[in-house]
Design a protein around this motif. Structure first.
Motif, PDB file in Angstrom:
ATOM      1  N   LEU A  48      41.163  -1.944  19.698  1.00 46.02           N
ATOM      2  CA  LEU A  48      40.557  -1.330  20.887  1.00 46.02           C
ATOM      3  C   LEU A  48      39.680  -0.138  20.501  1.00 46.02           C
ATOM      4  N   ALA A  49      40.138   0.651  19.553  1.00 45.76           N
ATOM      5  CA  ALA A  49      39.377   1.831  19.123  1.00 45.76           C
ATOM      6  C   ALA A  49      38.047   1.443  18.493  1.00 45.76           C
ATOM      7  N   GLU A  50      38.019   0.346  17.769  1.00 45.45           N
ATOM      8  CA  GLU A  50      36.778  -0.082  17.117  1.00 45.45           C
ATOM      9  C   GLU A  50      35.685  -0.413  18.129  1.00 45.45           C
ATOM     10  N   GLN A  51      36.069  -0.739  19.358  1.00 44.79           N
ATOM     11  CA  GLN A  51      35.091  -1.038  20.401  1.00 44.79           C
ATOM     12  C   GLN A  51      34.353   0.212  20.879  1.00 44.79           C
ATOM     13  N   VAL A  52      34.882   1.375  20.591  1.00 45.65           N
ATOM     14  CA  VAL A  52      34.276   2.652  20.990  1.00 45.65           C
ATOM     15  C   VAL A  52      33.049   2.968  20.137  1.00 45.65           C
ATOM     16  N   GLY A  53      33.006   2.409  18.940  1.00 48.44           N
ATOM     17  CA  GLY A  53      31.931   2.732  18.005  1.00 48.44           C
ATOM     18  C   GLY A  53      32.373   3.830  17.066  1.00 48.44           C
ATOM     19  N   PRO A  54      31.458   4.329  16.254  1.00 50.77           N
ATOM     20  CA  PRO A  54      31.839   5.326  15.250  1.00 50.77           C
ATOM     21  C   PRO A  54      32.357   6.613  15.890  1.00 50.77           C
ATOM     22  N   ILE A  55      33.397   7.160  15.266  1.00 50.95           N
ATOM     23  CA  ILE A  55      33.951   8.435  15.724  1.00 50.95           C
ATOM     24  C   ILE A  55      34.136   9.356  14.529  1.00 50.95           C
ATOM     25  N   ASP A  56      34.196  10.639  14.825  1.00 47.26           N
ATOM     26  CA  ASP A  56      34.408  11.649  13.785  1.00 47.26           C
ATOM     27  C   ASP A  56      35.869  12.068  13.686  1.00 47.26           C
ATOM     28  N   ALA A  57      36.578  11.993  14.811  1.00 49.33           N
ATOM     29  CA  ALA A  57      37.961  12.460  14.826  1.00 49.33           C
ATOM     30  C   ALA A  57      38.768  11.694  15.858  1.00 49.33           C
ATOM     31  N   VAL A  58      40.057  11.550  15.560  1.00 49.20           N
ATOM     32  CA  VAL A  58      41.036  11.065  16.524  1.00 49.20           C
ATOM     33  C   VAL A  58      41.858  12.277  16.931  1.00 49.20           C
ATOM     34  N   LEU A  59      41.909  12.520  18.225  1.00 50.41           N
ATOM     35  CA  LEU A  59      42.663  13.640  18.762  1.00 50.41           C
ATOM     36  C   LEU A  59      43.959  13.092  19.334  1.00 50.41           C
ATOM     37  N   GLY A  60      45.100  13.560  18.819  1.00 51.37           N
ATOM     38  CA  GLY A  60      46.405  13.111  19.288  1.00 51.37           C
ATOM     39  C   GLY A  60      47.060  14.182  20.123  1.00 51.37           C
ATOM     40  N   ILE A  61      47.567  13.780  21.282  1.00 51.50           N
ATOM     41  CA  ILE A  61      48.190  14.709  22.215  1.00 51.50           C
ATOM     42  C   ILE A  61      49.682  14.796  21.927  1.00 51.50           C
ATOM     43  N   ALA A  73      43.554   7.096  12.962  1.00 48.35           N
ATOM     44  CA  ALA A  73      42.495   7.868  12.292  1.00 48.35           C
ATOM     45  C   ALA A  73      42.261   7.357  10.869  1.00 48.35           C
ATOM     46  N   LEU A  74      43.329   7.146  10.123  1.00 43.98           N
ATOM     47  CA  LEU A  74      43.187   6.648   8.754  1.00 43.98           C
ATOM     48  C   LEU A  74      42.492   5.300   8.724  1.00 43.98           C
ATOM     49  N   ARG A  75      42.890   4.409   9.627  1.00 45.20           N
ATOM     50  CA  ARG A  75      42.300   3.067   9.662  1.00 45.20           C
ATOM     51  C   ARG A  75      40.826   3.108  10.050  1.00 45.20           C
ATOM     52  N   LEU A  76      40.433   4.117  10.860  1.00 46.59           N
ATOM     53  CA  LEU A  76      39.033   4.228  11.294  1.00 46.59           C
ATOM     54  C   LEU A  76      38.203   5.098  10.357  1.00 46.59           C
ATOM     55  N   VAL A  81      43.112  15.323  14.702  1.00 47.87           N
ATOM     56  CA  VAL A  81      43.206  16.651  15.304  1.00 47.87           C
ATOM     57  C   VAL A  81      44.404  16.667  16.244  1.00 47.87           C
ATOM     58  N   PRO A  82      45.396  17.536  15.987  1.00 51.97           N
ATOM     59  CA  PRO A  82      46.514  17.641  16.915  1.00 51.97           C
ATOM     60  C   PRO A  82      46.181  18.567  18.083  1.00 51.97           C
ATOM     61  N   VAL A  83      46.550  18.139  19.277  1.00 57.66           N
ATOM     62  CA  VAL A  83      46.480  18.989  20.460  1.00 57.66           C
ATOM     63  C   VAL A  83      47.925  19.300  20.819  1.00 57.66           C
ATOM     64  N   ARG A  84      48.237  20.609  20.892  1.00 53.92           N
ATOM     65  CA  ARG A  84      49.620  21.041  21.027  1.00 53.92           C
ATOM     66  C   ARG A  84      49.885  21.707  22.360  1.00 53.92           C
ATOM     67  N   LYS A  85      51.138  21.811  22.691  1.00 50.14           N
ATOM     68  CA  LYS A  85      51.569  22.600  23.838  1.00 50.14           C
ATOM     69  C   LYS A  85      51.334  24.077  23.516  1.00 50.14           C
ATOM     70  N   ALA A  86      51.248  24.889  24.528  1.00 45.68           N
ATOM     71  CA  ALA A  86      50.925  26.310  24.369  1.00 45.68           C
ATOM     72  C   ALA A  86      51.853  27.014  23.384  1.00 45.68           C
ATOM     73  N   GLY A  87      51.248  27.850  22.535  1.00 48.42           N
ATOM     74  CA  GLY A  87      52.011  28.690  21.622  1.00 48.42           C
ATOM     75  C   GLY A  87      52.469  28.026  20.345  1.00 48.42           C
ATOM     76  N   LYS A  88      52.027  26.817  20.055  1.00 50.00           N
ATOM     77  CA  LYS A  88      52.491  26.093  18.872  1.00 50.00           C
ATOM     78  C   LYS A  88      51.513  26.140  17.698  1.00 50.00           C
TER      79      LYS A  88
END
Length: 176
Positions: A48-61, A73-76, A81-88
């Motif tokens: 599914l991600a490959e259908q988006v086209g080229p990307i620079d980063a995968v952001l994980g919540i 991210a490795l496969r692409l 990039v981790p997105v964290r809860k406040a203060g982490k």
């Protein structure tokens, strides 16, 4: 029904009234414990991600986006990039608040996590109301990037997340 859909249905268990009454939590831990199923889910998400086209980063919540994001991210051939809860996060961060299905929260991302113009794929496990994905998109915009796509394993149709994410949209492996 596809094999992958059957696998998800078999290994993702619904937990009623958790974390509070009226909420059905989707517990993915049985799926994560099965290496064949986990590999199949990662493969499906990468397709599914490959259908988006080229990307620079995968952001994980945080937290379950961390379980899928690095592998995707490795496969692409992209960074993670981790997105964290406040203060982490230890360094200077961007911040945004958002509403959840059962409350509100704050997400943060390091201010230098993305370069200006970066094309980003946002990854999480479940799309419910769309609030978390919209918050992640706000962080990407604050950093000068663009959300190229959103990707989840499961979408809960009744909660309207897809409509809230328009026109960004969100691809999923399984809908309920």
């Amino acid at each position: 029904m596809s094999d992958l859909t059957e696998t998800i249905d078999r290994l993702v268990r619904p937990i009623e009234d958790w974390p509070e009454a009226g909420v059905t939590f989707r517990d993915i831990t049985p799926l994560l414990a099965d290496p064949v199923a986990l590999a199949a889910v990662i493969d499906g998400m990468v397709e599914l991600a490959e259908q988006v086209g080229p990307i620079d980063a995968v952001l994980g919540i945080e937290a379950r986006g961390f379980l899928f994001g690095p592998s995707i991210a490795l496969r692409l051939g992209a960074g993670f990039v981790p997105v964290r809860k406040a203060g982490k996060l230890p360094a200077t961060s961007l911040s945004t608040s958002y509403d959840l299905e059962y409350g509100s929260a704050v997400l943060e991302m390091h201010v230098d996590a993305l370069h200006a113009g970066a094309r980003v794929l946002v990854v999480d496990d479940v799309l419910a109301t769309g609030g978390t994905m919209l918050a992640a998109a706000d962080l990407v915009r604050q950093a000068g990037g663009t959300v190229a796509g959103n990707l989840v394993m499961i979408e809960l149709l009744a909660l309207g997340g897809q409509e809230r994410l328009a026109p960004l949209g969100c691809a999923s492996l399984r809908t309920y």
